[in-house]
Design a protein around this motif. Structure first.
Motif, PDB file in Angstrom:
ATOM      1  N   GLY A 122       0.959  -0.786   0.341  1.00  0.00           N
ATOM      2  CA  GLY A 122       0.206   0.118  -0.049  1.00  0.00           C
ATOM      3  C   GLY A 122       0.508   1.128   0.123  1.00  0.00           C
ATOM      4  O   GLY A 122       0.330   2.765  -0.456  1.00  0.00           O
ATOM      5  N   ALA A 123       2.436   1.117   0.347  1.00  0.00           N
ATOM      6  CA  ALA A 123       3.199   2.004   0.005  1.00  0.00           C
ATOM      7  C   ALA A 123       3.863   2.878  -0.935  1.00  0.00           C
ATOM      8  O   ALA A 123       4.753   3.893  -0.830  1.00  0.00           O
ATOM      9  CB  ALA A 123       3.895   2.583   1.555  1.00  0.00           C
ATOM     10  N   ARG A 124       3.347   1.784  -2.438  1.00  0.00           N
ATOM     11  CA  ARG A 124       4.059   1.752  -2.857  1.00  0.00           C
ATOM     12  C   ARG A 124       3.326   3.056  -3.594  1.00  0.00           C
ATOM     13  O   ARG A 124       2.464   3.159  -3.587  1.00  0.00           O
ATOM     14  CB  ARG A 124       4.326   0.073  -4.125  1.00  0.00           C
ATOM     15  CG  ARG A 124       4.846  -0.188  -3.391  1.00  0.00           C
ATOM     16  CD  ARG A 124       4.848  -1.785  -3.981  1.00  0.00           C
ATOM     17  NE  ARG A 124       5.832  -2.971  -4.085  1.00  0.00           N
ATOM     18  CZ  ARG A 124       5.226  -4.348  -3.095  1.00  0.00           C
ATOM     19  NH1 ARG A 124       4.003  -4.153  -4.820  1.00  0.00           N
ATOM     20  NH2 ARG A 124       5.818  -5.037  -3.096  1.00  0.00           N
ATOM     21  N   PHE A 125       4.141   3.643  -4.004  1.00  0.00           N
ATOM     22  CA  PHE A 125       3.346   4.696  -6.010  1.00  0.00           C
ATOM     23  C   PHE A 125       2.465   3.763  -6.402  1.00  0.00           C
ATOM     24  O   PHE A 125       2.377   2.665  -6.586  1.00  0.00           O
ATOM     25  CB  PHE A 125       4.170   5.265  -6.686  1.00  0.00           C
ATOM     26  CG  PHE A 125       6.102   5.975  -6.145  1.00  0.00           C
ATOM     27  CD1 PHE A 125       5.080   7.463  -5.209  1.00  0.00           C
ATOM     28  CD2 PHE A 125       7.245   5.925  -6.006  1.00  0.00           C
ATOM     29  CE1 PHE A 125       5.837   8.358  -4.585  1.00  0.00           C
ATOM     30  CE2 PHE A 125       8.070   6.802  -4.788  1.00  0.00           C
ATOM     31  CZ  PHE A 125       7.162   7.799  -4.714  1.00  0.00           C
ATOM     32  N   HIS A 126       0.882   4.728  -6.883  1.00  0.00           N
ATOM     33  CA  HIS A 126       0.455   4.130  -7.894  1.00  0.00           C
ATOM     34  C   HIS A 126       1.315   3.398  -9.013  1.00  0.00           C
ATOM     35  O   HIS A 126       2.520   4.101  -9.548  1.00  0.00           O
ATOM     36  CB  HIS A 126       0.000   5.168  -8.728  1.00  0.00           C
ATOM     37  CG  HIS A 126      -1.369   4.448  -8.944  1.00  0.00           C
ATOM     38  ND1 HIS A 126      -1.235   4.304 -10.621  1.00  0.00           N
ATOM     39  CD2 HIS A 126      -3.008   4.828  -8.852  1.00  0.00           C
ATOM     40  CE1 HIS A 126      -2.794   3.762 -10.960  1.00  0.00           C
ATOM     41  NE2 HIS A 126      -3.363   3.792  -9.864  1.00  0.00           N
ATOM     42  N   PRO A 127       0.616   2.474  -8.708  1.00  0.00           N
ATOM     43  CA  PRO A 127       1.625   1.305 -10.532  1.00  0.00           C
ATOM     44  C   PRO A 127       1.464   2.136 -12.163  1.00  0.00           C
ATOM     45  O   PRO A 127       2.524   1.874 -12.774  1.00  0.00           O
ATOM     46  CB  PRO A 127       0.347   0.044 -10.522  1.00  0.00           C
ATOM     47  CG  PRO A 127      -1.013   0.222  -9.529  1.00  0.00           C
ATOM     48  CD  PRO A 127      -0.585   1.556  -8.760  1.00  0.00           C
ATOM     49  N   GLY A 128       0.678   3.112 -11.836  1.00  0.00           N
ATOM     50  CA  GLY A 128       0.608   3.838 -13.218  1.00  0.00           C
ATOM     51  C   GLY A 128       1.386   5.287 -13.202  1.00  0.00           C
ATOM     52  O   GLY A 128       1.772   5.870 -14.288  1.00  0.00           O
ATOM     53  N   MET A 129       1.859   5.669 -12.385  1.00  0.00           N
ATOM     54  CA  MET A 129       3.060   6.463 -12.288  1.00  0.00           C
ATOM     55  C   MET A 129       4.306   6.240 -12.556  1.00  0.00           C
ATOM     56  O   MET A 129       4.603   5.450 -12.247  1.00  0.00           O
ATOM     57  CB  MET A 129       2.934   6.976 -10.805  1.00  0.00           C
ATOM     58  CG  MET A 129       3.917   8.859 -10.273  1.00  0.00           C
ATOM     59  SD  MET A 129       4.188   8.685  -8.327  1.00  0.00           S
ATOM     60  CE  MET A 129       5.338   9.073  -8.327  1.00  0.00           C
ATOM     61  N   ASP A 130       4.997   7.195 -13.094  1.00  0.00           N
ATOM     62  CA  ASP A 130       5.947   6.192 -13.886  1.00  0.00           C
ATOM     63  C   ASP A 130       7.016   7.289 -13.170  1.00  0.00           C
ATOM     64  O   ASP A 130       8.089   8.275 -13.262  1.00  0.00           O
ATOM     65  CB  ASP A 130       6.444   7.694 -15.444  1.00  0.00           C
ATOM     66  CG  ASP A 130       5.297   7.272 -16.323  1.00  0.00           C
ATOM     67  OD1 ASP A 130       4.767   5.566 -16.215  1.00  0.00           O
ATOM     68  OD2 ASP A 130       4.983   7.816 -17.579  1.00  0.00           O
ATOM     69  N   ALA A 131       7.247   6.733 -11.877  1.00  0.00           N
ATOM     70  CA  ALA A 131       8.111   6.649 -10.893  1.00  0.00           C
ATOM     71  C   ALA A 131       9.992   6.628 -11.160  1.00  0.00           C
ATOM     72  O   ALA A 131      10.248   7.231 -10.424  1.00  0.00           O
ATOM     73  CB  ALA A 131       7.867   5.817  -9.412  1.00  0.00           C
ATOM     74  N   ASP A 132       9.991   6.034 -12.529  1.00  0.00           N
ATOM     75  CA  ASP A 132      11.691   6.406 -12.785  1.00  0.00           C
ATOM     76  C   ASP A 132      11.497   7.465 -13.136  1.00  0.00           C
ATOM     77  O   ASP A 132      13.035   7.730 -13.568  1.00  0.00           O
ATOM     78  CB  ASP A 132      11.545   4.742 -13.891  1.00  0.00           C
ATOM     79  CG  ASP A 132       9.992   5.478 -15.296  1.00  0.00           C
ATOM     80  OD1 ASP A 132       9.230   5.659 -14.740  1.00  0.00           O
ATOM     81  OD2 ASP A 132      10.895   4.473 -16.542  1.00  0.00           O
ATOM     82  N   ARG A 133      10.794   8.498 -13.556  1.00  0.00           N
ATOM     83  CA  ARG A 133      11.485   9.446 -13.904  1.00  0.00           C
ATOM     84  C   ARG A 133      11.193  10.936 -12.465  1.00  0.00           C
ATOM     85  O   ARG A 133      12.117  12.183 -12.789  1.00  0.00           O
ATOM     86  CB  ARG A 133      10.067   9.847 -15.124  1.00  0.00           C
ATOM     87  CG  ARG A 133       9.568   9.338 -16.021  1.00  0.00           C
ATOM     88  CD  ARG A 133       9.902  10.303 -17.234  1.00  0.00           C
ATOM     89  NE  ARG A 133       9.101   9.475 -18.935  1.00  0.00           N
ATOM     90  CZ  ARG A 133       9.502   9.915 -19.899  1.00  0.00           C
ATOM     91  NH1 ARG A 133       8.818  10.914 -19.624  1.00  0.00           N
ATOM     92  NH2 ARG A 133       9.095   9.133 -20.535  1.00  0.00           N
TER      93      ARG A 133
END
Ligand code: VGL
Ligand code: ZN
Length: 192
Positions: free
Chosen positions: A81-92
């Protein structure tokens, strides 16, 4: 209208776009997931520095109801639940700021107890664009602290959503941010 083209003295601050704050999550913000495409367009901009905060609580955190706090357990560090939303481009994201990690202290603001201000200042950032969740808690606190840090703050009204524990909390938070000198703009008006 102010010039909202994002340049080298600007930073994007994405607040708490985490699974637990999106529909289906432990502390779901209505429509929280709808901002993901808008945030991704911002993360794809070439010039601004990109920071993302995450709520990152220990189990038994003071803000949880069992400890007398307001909230169900949420965003427990290292849990799904603490992860970023899976659709968010977190690698940027250039810089991830974890907050609320001390058991006995809540921290709604991305600046509270973190190195965010120092990181921004060391890069010559003068203005931040704030988006994310939730308008009436962590977005509000981050925007107000940004002003206290001497930054220009632009709140992106189409890329935030409120918890609205009491109806109107989100709108009141926006009025408060405006009163503190934040500007209100739409993310879709920020040019590529
Ligand atoms: C938040 C409630 C509790 C937020 C964090 O990110 O707005 N809200 N913890
Ligand atoms: Zn929290």
């Amino acid at each position: 209208m102010s010039d909202i083209a994002a340049g080298s003295e600007d930073a994007l601050v994405v607040v708490d776009l985490q699974i637990d704050f999106c529909p289906g999550g432990a502390l779901a913000v209505s429509e929280g997931d709808l901002i993901v495409p808008l945030v991704n367009r911002l993360l794809a901009l070439s010039r601004p520095f990109k920071a993302a905060t995450r709520d990152w609580h220990p189990a038994g955190h003071v803000s949880f109801q069992a400890q007398g706090g307001l909230w169900p357990p949420h965003c427990v560090a290292e849990t799904p639940g603490a992860r970023f939303h899976p659709g968010m481009d977190a690698d940027r994201v250039d810089l991830i700021i974890s907050k609320g990690a001390l058991k006995d202290a809540d921290a709604y603001s991305g600046f509270d107890g973190t190195r965010l201000a120092a990181e921004l200042k060391s890069r010559g950032v003068r203005r931040i664009f704030v988006c994310g969740l939730a308008t009436d808690y962590c977005v509000r606190a981050t925007a107000l602290d940004g002003r206290s840090e001497g930054l220009e703050v632009v709140v992106l009204e189409d890329a935030i959503r409120a918890v609205d524990v009491k109806p109107g909390d989100g709108d009141r938070a926006i009025q408060e941010m405006l009163g503190a000198g934040c500007a209100l703009e739409k993310s879709v008006d920020i040019p590529e």
